[in-house]
Write an enzyme that holds these catalytic residues in place. Structure first.
Site, short mmCIF file in Angstrom:
data_model
loop_
_atom_site.label_atom_id
_atom_site.label_comp_id
_atom_site.label_asym_id
_atom_site.label_seq_id
_atom_site.Cartn_x
_atom_site.Cartn_y
_atom_site.Cartn_z
N HIS A 167 35.67 42.80 46.00
CA HIS A 167 36.60 43.36 46.97
C HIS A 167 36.34 44.80 47.38
O HIS A 167 37.24 45.49 47.84
CB HIS A 167 38.04 43.26 46.43
CG HIS A 167 38.57 41.86 46.48
ND1 HIS A 167 39.89 41.55 46.33
CD2 HIS A 167 37.94 40.68 46.68
CE1 HIS A 167 40.06 40.24 46.42
NE2 HIS A 167 38.88 39.70 46.62
N HIS A 214 39.07 40.59 38.09
CA HIS A 214 38.68 39.33 38.71
C HIS A 214 37.17 39.38 38.81
O HIS A 214 36.63 40.09 39.66
CB HIS A 214 39.32 39.18 40.10
CG HIS A 214 40.58 38.39 40.07
ND1 HIS A 214 41.20 37.92 41.20
CD2 HIS A 214 41.32 37.94 39.02
CE1 HIS A 214 42.28 37.23 40.86
NE2 HIS A 214 42.38 37.24 39.54
N ASP A 234 32.24 39.45 50.24
CA ASP A 234 33.07 38.87 49.18
C ASP A 234 32.89 37.35 49.17
O ASP A 234 33.79 36.60 49.50
CB ASP A 234 34.54 39.24 49.47
CG ASP A 234 35.50 38.63 48.48
OD1 ASP A 234 35.14 38.54 47.30
OD2 ASP A 234 36.63 38.26 48.89
N ASP A 236 36.83 34.69 38.92
CA ASP A 236 37.33 34.42 40.26
C ASP A 236 36.17 34.19 41.23
O ASP A 236 35.64 35.14 41.80
CB ASP A 236 38.21 35.57 40.76
CG ASP A 236 38.79 35.28 42.15
OD1 ASP A 236 38.70 34.13 42.60
OD2 ASP A 236 39.32 36.21 42.78
C1 RNT Z 1 40.98 36.62 47.32
C2 RNT Z 1 41.31 37.06 45.95
C3 RNT Z 1 42.15 36.11 45.17
C4 RNT Z 1 41.66 34.70 45.33
C5 RNT Z 1 42.53 33.68 44.68
C6 RNT Z 1 42.04 32.28 44.90
O1 RNT Z 1 40.01 37.36 47.90
O2 RNT Z 1 40.15 37.36 45.25
O3 RNT Z 1 42.20 36.50 43.85
O4 RNT Z 1 40.35 34.57 44.88
O5 RNT Z 1 43.81 33.83 45.15
ZN ZN Z 2 40.42 37.91 43.21
#
Ligand code: RNT
Ligand code: ZN
Length: 418
Positions: free
Chosen positions: A262, A286, A294, A326
């Site tokens: 992110h 995450h 991303d 994630d």
């Molecule tokens: C989205 C976020 C979030 C998602 C989940 C599936 O960019 O990373 O955490 O990956 O909600």
């Molecule tokens: Zn995420």
């Protein structure tokens, strides 16, 4: 003594020469909880009974056969994952991965009844559960806005969803005797240059305040807020930016969630960990892998993962760091994706725990940066894989070369007939 044990003995001798005790490293490693993200198994589709497409700034590509089409199927898949991953696993759900739907009840009214079998399943396996409200793939995500939408009625729907999922998390935490981390990520944002960045941010803050106004004991549930730089279709402005959520988390004593996909592609989250812990507190990671953007590729044992694990593990503040995977790749076997990533997370943590940090720090404190650099390079060749194989061996977990056999057998018997 078999060759895994022999190799472990020799590796221990080598590590001891560097002042490292691998037995201790293993003991720490096996207690670090890693939350396995259930959404790799269903391509972030969820199990609600209305047709949903993934909206809101993330994208899954590929249609490899065998996607879990129900919570039951996903649990069977996760059982195999748990058999192939050493250490302490948890499972993290998205708020649309319901066990069942109840007629007339939408996301703003979900209760533990919608997740009851998940809870029983986790209880039987003695694992913790985490959960995240799902602010996307729903008609009420209007023009891409949820908690920051200008219409109070839409905001109210999403506020109630947030509250509902926190309560479900608290129930998980109470029954499973380990707090559920409840992560808030909202896709709200603008495709093109906004005229007003301020009002949506004010509205998002107020909505969150309202959600969190219900006090829940941290023994049961912990809130996290996740920032993002941009998403597909939200390229110009994300309401929940890093700056916004850093401030929000600090002011409200929430966990800040750092997703490694992110940030700007050259920006690493590893460097942020010590700053945040030094000044504020707890972090939800995450762990993802962006390729140019991303893109949520499966995490590999690369420099980025090694530095994240290193920064999380070597300063003794592991209790402040929460790990959740994630990523979602639907172009490969989803179980292979989950297992490979989870094992890579474990390997990266093990390598970090085997680092002779004290020696490096001593050199650094004496400004002997040449020696520090030489040692940082030298430790890359230390025999961590002998410790890893032994770690899998004592936990009865197949080694790196055997896992694909298990996954292939399962693919033939279960996934191919779905
Ligand atoms: C989205 C976020 C979030 C998602 C989940 C599936 O960019 O990373 O955490 O990956 O909600
Ligand atoms: Zn995420």
């Amino acid at each position: 003594m078999n060759c895994i044990e022999k190799s472990f003995e020799i590796a221990c001798e080598i590590y001891r020469e560097h002042g490292i005790n691998p037995v201790q490293a293993i003991e720490i490693l096996e207690k670090i909880p890693v939350s396995l993200h259930a959404w790799q198994g269903d391509d972030v589709v969820g199990f609600e009974n209305f047709e949903t497409a993934l909206t809101g700034g993330c994208q899954v590509t590929g249609n490899y056969p065998g996607r879990a089409g129900s919570a039951n199927e996903l649990r069977v898949d996760l059982d195999l994952v748990l058999k192939l991953v050493p250490g302490t696993s948890r499972v993290c759900l998205q708020g649309h991965q319901v066990d069942k739907m109840i007629t007339g009840v939408d996301r703003d009214g979900y209760t533990i009844e919608h997740f009851e079998n998940w809870l029983n399943w986790a209880k039987e396996r003695k694992i913790g559960m985490d959960i995240a409200p799902c602010f996307y793939s729903h008609p009420k995500l209007d023009h891409g806005f949820s908690l920051s939408h200008p219409d109070p009625a839409i905001r109210k729907f999403w506020i109630e969803h947030g509250k509902a999922i926190r309560r479900i998390g608290a129930e998980f935490g109470k029954v499973l005797k380990t707090p559920a981390v409840c992560n808030f990520w909202m896709p709200d944002g603008f495709k093109d240059i906004p005229a007003d960045r301020y009002a949506p941010r004010m509205r998002m803050g107020e909505s969150l305040d309202e959600i969190f106004s219900e006090k829940i004991d941290e023994r049961y549930e912990l809130d996290a807020v996740e920032s993002k730089l941009f998403g597909i279709g939200v390229e110009s402005c994300t309401v929940g930016s890093h700056d916004f959520f850093m401030m929000y988390a600090a002011q409200n004593n929430k966990l800040i969630c750092l997703d490694s996909g992110h940030f700007h592609p050259t920006e690493s989250i590893a460097d942020k960990l010590s700053s945040i812990v030094a000044r504020q507190g707890r972090i939800l990671l995450h762990v993802s892998r962006g390729v140019r953007w991303d893109s949520d590729h499966v995490i590999l044992l690369n420099d980025e993962l090694l530095s994240i694990a290193r920064e999380a593990a070597v300063y003794g503040y592991l209790d402040k760091i929460f790990f959740c995977l994630d990523y979602f790749d639907a172009s490969i076997n989803r179980i292979a994706a989950m297992v490979t990533g989870a094992r890579n997370m474990q390997k990266a943590l093990l390598i970090a725990l085997l680092e002779p940090t004290e020696l490096l720090k001593k050199e650094e404190d004496a400004f002997d940066f040449s020696a520090r650099m030489a040692r940082q390079e030298e430790i890359k060749t230390l025999p961590w894989s002998s410790i890893w194989n032994y770690y899998c061996h004592i936990h009865n977990i197949p080694d790196d070369f055997a896992i694909m056999n298990e996954i292939r057998t399962y693919e033939k018997n279960v996934l191919a007939v779905r």
